[in-house]
Design a protein around this motif. Structure first.
Motif, short mmCIF file in Angstrom:
data_model
loop_
_atom_site.label_atom_id
_atom_site.label_comp_id
_atom_site.label_asym_id
_atom_site.label_seq_id
_atom_site.Cartn_x
_atom_site.Cartn_y
_atom_site.Cartn_z
N VAL A 102 0.84 -1.19 0.00
CA VAL A 102 0.00 0.00 0.00
C VAL A 102 0.88 1.25 0.00
O VAL A 102 2.07 1.20 0.31
CB VAL A 102 -0.95 0.03 1.22
N ILE A 103 0.27 2.34 -0.38
CA ILE A 103 0.94 3.64 -0.29
C ILE A 103 0.16 4.51 0.68
O ILE A 103 -1.06 4.41 0.79
CB ILE A 103 1.08 4.31 -1.67
N LEU A 104 0.88 5.35 1.40
CA LEU A 104 0.28 6.29 2.35
C LEU A 104 0.63 7.70 1.90
O LEU A 104 1.80 7.98 1.63
CB LEU A 104 0.79 6.05 3.77
N VAL A 105 -0.37 8.56 1.81
CA VAL A 105 -0.13 9.94 1.38
C VAL A 105 -0.73 10.90 2.40
O VAL A 105 -1.61 10.55 3.18
CB VAL A 105 -0.73 10.21 -0.02
N ASN B 159 4.85 6.97 2.90
CA ASN B 159 5.43 5.65 3.14
C ASN B 159 4.82 4.67 2.15
O ASN B 159 3.76 4.93 1.59
CB ASN B 159 5.13 5.20 4.58
N ASP B 160 5.51 3.55 1.93
CA ASP B 160 4.94 2.48 1.10
C ASP B 160 5.13 1.14 1.81
O ASP B 160 5.92 0.32 1.41
CB ASP B 160 5.56 2.47 -0.31
N PRO B 161 4.35 0.91 2.86
CA PRO B 161 4.53 -0.30 3.65
C PRO B 161 3.83 -1.51 3.05
O PRO B 161 3.03 -1.41 2.11
CB PRO B 161 3.86 0.08 4.98
N VAL B 162 4.13 -2.67 3.63
CA VAL B 162 3.31 -3.86 3.43
C VAL B 162 2.32 -3.90 4.59
O VAL B 162 2.71 -3.80 5.76
CB VAL B 162 4.16 -5.14 3.40
N PHE C 99 1.25 -2.27 9.87
CA PHE C 99 2.01 -1.68 8.77
C PHE C 99 3.48 -2.06 8.95
O PHE C 99 4.09 -1.68 9.95
CB PHE C 99 1.90 -0.15 8.77
N SER C 100 4.03 -2.81 8.01
CA SER C 100 5.47 -3.10 8.01
C SER C 100 6.13 -2.01 7.17
O SER C 100 6.11 -2.05 5.94
CB SER C 100 5.73 -4.49 7.42
N LEU C 101 6.73 -1.05 7.85
CA LEU C 101 7.01 0.26 7.27
C LEU C 101 8.37 0.39 6.60
O LEU C 101 9.32 -0.32 6.93
CB LEU C 101 6.91 1.33 8.37
N ALA C 102 8.44 1.35 5.68
CA ALA C 102 9.71 1.83 5.14
C ALA C 102 10.27 2.89 6.10
O ALA C 102 9.76 3.06 7.22
CB ALA C 102 9.50 2.41 3.75
N ASP C 103 11.30 3.60 5.66
CA ASP C 103 12.03 4.48 6.57
C ASP C 103 11.40 5.86 6.74
O ASP C 103 11.94 6.86 6.29
CB ASP C 103 13.48 4.63 6.09
N SER C 104 10.25 5.90 7.37
CA SER C 104 9.67 7.17 7.82
C SER C 104 8.74 6.87 8.99
O SER C 104 8.32 5.74 9.18
CB SER C 104 8.92 7.88 6.70
N ASP C 105 8.44 7.88 9.78
CA ASP C 105 7.68 7.69 11.01
C ASP C 105 6.19 7.83 10.73
O ASP C 105 5.71 8.94 10.52
CB ASP C 105 8.12 8.71 12.06
#
Length: 216
Positions: free
Chosen positions: A26-29, A37-40, A51-57
């Protein structure tokens, strides 16, 4: 109880058909359509998502949304430590650890597993273009034990600790937050139109902004 509705509010991808045990990219805007972010996303239960997150809070972002909107949700960071086992021999190692039942795990789905008394959730996902798995440890006190068991099982296959190869993920078309996009980038610039459902009967933060971007 409002977890499904709240998670949908955070993402422009239609999540209405998502099932328990399923993962989705998914993408978060934000309200301007900027990339956060673009987590799984993992649907743990009907009222629980990870949310298994990329590198942002995103924790503070989600807590801020919950504080300003009338949703019955709890926003927390669970005691979960993800470990990736990626590569062409990863399935052999997983079979050695968990038996043939690991073969029933479909791409972008997850199941609970136990390794002795170590409680895990394992998904067929990963930040590489290889066959791979993500192993979510649900008790941080068992981290050393889990590591030693996996490394021992993988010794005969040449398993080594390392980091995802940037070349491999680029060749696989996998994006990296901060390297390929940030809050000033919108999903259309990244070719992620397939994850934006403006015509569906869903509401999400940034919908008006993304509609404006698309029209212009």
């Amino acid at each position: 109880p409002d977890a499904s509705e709240f998670v949908q509010l955070m993402s422009p991808r239609d999540l209405s058909s998502m099932k328990v045990g399923q993962c989705k990219y998914v993408i978060l805007v934000n309200q301007n359509g900027g990339f956060l972010n673009d987590p799984v996303l993992l649907k743990i239960a009907d009222d629980c998502y990870w949310f298994s997150l990329a590198d942002s809070d995103i924790l503070f972002w989600a807590q801020g949304l919950a504080a300003s909107l009338n949703y019955d949700v709890e926003i927390t960071e669970p005691d979960v430590s993800p470990l990736q086992l990626q590569g062409p021999k990863s399935r052999d190692i997983m079979i050695k650890l968990f038996g043939d039942s690991i073969n029933d795990l479909k791409y972008f789905w997850f199941k609970p597993f136990n390794l002795g008394d170590i409680n895990l959730i394992i998904s067929r996902t990963g930040w590489s273009s290889e066959l791979g798995y993500e192993i979510f440890l649900r008790d941080s006190s068992k981290g050393d034990l889990l590591w030693e068991k996996i490394m021992a099982a993988g010794k005969a296959y040449g398993l080594k600790p390392g980091h995802t190869s940037s070349i491999r993920r680029i060749e696989g078309g996998m994006l990296s937050y901060h390297a390929d996009m940030d809050i000033h980038t919108n999903p259309y610039e990244l070719g992620l139109d397939r994850l934006i459902h403006l015509d569906d009967d869903i509401d999400f933060i940034g919908k008006d902004a993304l509609l404006k971007v698309k029209n212009e």
